[in-house]
Design a protein around this motif. Structure first.
Motif, short mmCIF file in Angstrom:
data_model
loop_
_atom_site.label_atom_id
_atom_site.label_comp_id
_atom_site.label_asym_id
_atom_site.label_seq_id
_atom_site.Cartn_x
_atom_site.Cartn_y
_atom_site.Cartn_z
N LEU A 182 0.84 -1.66 -0.23
CA LEU A 182 0.11 0.10 -0.13
C LEU A 182 1.02 1.36 0.07
CD1 LEU A 182 -3.45 -0.97 2.31
CD2 LEU A 182 -2.68 -1.16 -0.10
N THR A 183 2.22 1.16 0.83
CA THR A 183 3.06 2.38 0.46
C THR A 183 3.39 2.33 -0.60
OG1 THR A 183 3.54 2.35 2.76
CG2 THR A 183 5.14 3.61 1.52
N GLU A 184 3.87 1.42 -1.01
CA GLU A 184 4.26 1.67 -2.51
C GLU A 184 3.03 2.51 -3.87
OE1 GLU A 184 6.84 1.76 -3.74
OE2 GLU A 184 8.00 1.12 -2.48
N VAL A 185 1.66 1.77 -4.01
CA VAL A 185 0.60 2.23 -4.17
C VAL A 185 0.02 3.37 -3.72
CG1 VAL A 185 -1.80 1.79 -4.79
CG2 VAL A 185 -0.05 -0.23 -4.70
N GLN A 186 0.94 4.09 -2.80
CA GLN A 186 0.43 4.95 -2.29
C GLN A 186 0.69 5.98 -3.22
OE1 GLN A 186 2.29 7.65 -0.19
NE2 GLN A 186 0.68 9.25 -0.95
N ILE A 187 2.26 5.59 -3.06
CA ILE A 187 3.49 6.62 -3.65
C ILE A 187 3.04 6.96 -5.49
CG2 ILE A 187 6.39 6.79 -4.09
CD1 ILE A 187 6.08 5.26 -1.47
N ALA A 188 2.39 5.85 -5.75
CA ALA A 188 2.98 5.62 -7.32
C ALA A 188 1.68 6.33 -7.83
CB ALA A 188 2.74 4.88 -8.08
N GLY A 189 -0.08 6.13 -7.14
CA GLY A 189 -1.04 6.40 -7.74
C GLY A 189 -1.63 7.69 -6.11
N GLY A 190 -1.45 7.36 -5.01
CA GLY A 190 -2.23 8.34 -4.19
C GLY A 190 -2.95 7.77 -2.92
#
Length: 437
Positions: A397-405
């Protein structure tokens, strides 16, 4: 000799303290990151490290409880995780933080499988949902009070001028919080050993059903006298038995998916609130409020689990509540992913926490229904796969958040809940593990 209600409530207190020690790190993650000089990715990996070893040791922990008794195993777990919690206050680097998080996962892994075995020994079949709900609610209550209590304790330690050690640019005395929690946990371990027993004495009236229970295919199969004495399964034997059972894979995938989404609440929710410019003290209370909804859900879920089993039977009475609640969670995550105002997102997370935990007692009761003599290992199997999902959660979820919010991260949660609902369609509590194996 305590009665069955006392045993369950004491076990619930142990679960509460386990969650306090587990969840407190999330509200302290920001000052820990500041003082240790961690990157966002290092913080996410440290938070996820706990769940990795917690997952790996679920089946060994459950097998030990089946072999040596839940009282001994759970007491050792409480003492061990309390020592590790206190040691967290001594960490000096990212590597040291990861090590103590891995050790915390190992030390807590046997707790819930052992507790499930204890509940099965002390509860009548029609009480398993409610008794399991009481223990699980104790854990959720610990998770709910941990953020607010931790923020208050950290402030109190600074206020009384307690000496800190190491670099402390954050100004938050997080090290002392871990030490205080660890010391109190030792007291809980001593109390658990003193007041809990593995099972009621032979013939105790309270432990025996006072009625003729409805037919249960799983229970009837286990009640049949074996043709020949069955030898005690080794750890590898239990693992092989579970791995050969399709029902247990469905059970584990459900837990993987729901924990992938739910772990956000105890790992990344404070970070989400920080990004929304919410003050540290307010973050603690918001996280506590969201998790307290889970306490209410777990309590209600015990009655839902027992009521649905009576109304719909063991097949749909166990899987039905899981599917209904995870379907609702899917909707709440989808709404949060659409990018509404902050407090609408918080309201959706409250609903998600409530509904997810309404389904938790049904998950425990399913393992007790199908596990037979291996109930600890059966719950451990589901918890193992579930906590692999929790270990992946902060990293993914951190990687997804960095990429797409954050909206994209909530979208991942919605998809995971949808997969859990699909698996629930095929879950069958009328098929005991030994029979399938």
């Amino acid at each position: 000799m305590p009665n069955r209600h006392v045993v369950v409530w004491i076990t619930a207190v142990a679960a509460m303290w386990m969650y306090i020690d587990r969840v407190c790190v999330s509200i302290l993650a920001d000052p820990i990151q500041t003082d240790l000089g961690l990157t966002d990715r290092e913080r996410a990996r440290a938070l996820g490290a706990f769940f990795f070893t917690y997952a790996l040791m679920q089946i060994p922990g459950g097998a030990l409880a089946d072999r040596f008794g839940p009282r001994l195993v759970l007491t050792l777990c409480i003492a061990a995780w309390s020592i590790v919690t206190a040691a967290t206050g001594l960490v000096w680097s990212f590597a040291a933080l990861v090590v103590v998080r891995l050790l915390l996962g190992i030390s807590e892994a046997g707790a819930y499988p052992a507790a499930a075995g204890l509940v099965k020994r002390w509860a009548r079949p029609d009480e398993r949902g409610r008794f399991s709900a009481t223990v699980a609610a104790g854990g959720r209550l610990g998770g709910a009070v941990a953020p607010a209590m931790t923020a208050v304790l950290a402030a109190a330690l600074v206020a009384v001028g307690m000496v800190t050690w190491g670099e402390n640019p954050s100004g938050v005395h997080w090290r002392g919080v871990f030490v205080v929690y660890g010391l109190f946990g030792i007291v809980v371990a001593v109390g658990f050993w003193a007041f809990v027993r593995d099972k009621p004495p032979e013939g105790i009236a309270e432990a025996a059903p006072a009625y003729a229970p409805e037919p249960d295919p799983a229970a009837e199969w286990h009640a049949r006298p074996p043709a020949a004495p069955r030898r005690e399964l080794s750890f590898l034997g239990r693992l092989g038995l579970l791995a050969r059972t399709p029902n247990m894979w469905l059970f584990g995938i459900i837990q993987f998916c729901v924990n992938l989404s739910w772990a956000f609440l105890i790992t990344l929710l404070p970070t989400f609130l920080k990004d929304a410019d919410v003050d540290l003290g307010v973050r603690g209370w918001v996280q506590s409020g969201v998790l307290f909804a889970g306490c209410v859900g777990t309590f209600l879920g015990g009655y839902v689990a027992d009521g649905c089993r009576r109304r719909f039977g063991p097949r749909w009475g166990r899987s039905g509540p899981m599917m209904a609640m995870m379907g609702t969670c899917c909707v709440t995550c989808a709404v949060a992913a659409a990018g509404p105002p902050l407090w609408v997102v918080v309201a959706m997370l409250v609903m998600m926490s409530l509904c997810q935990d309404v389904g938790v007692p049904s998950i425990w009761a399913f393992a007790q229904d199908v596990g037979g003599r291996n109930v600890g290992a059966a719950l451990g199997w589901g918890n193992m796969l579930g906590n692999f999902g929790a270990a992946l959660s902060p990293i993914l979820l951190t990687e997804v958040q960095i990429a797409g919010g954050w909206g994209a991260a909530f979208g991942v949660g919605a998809v995971a809940y949808a997969v859990a609902v699909g698996c629930g369609l095929f879950l069958d509590a009328t098929k005991p593990v030994e029979e399938e194996g």
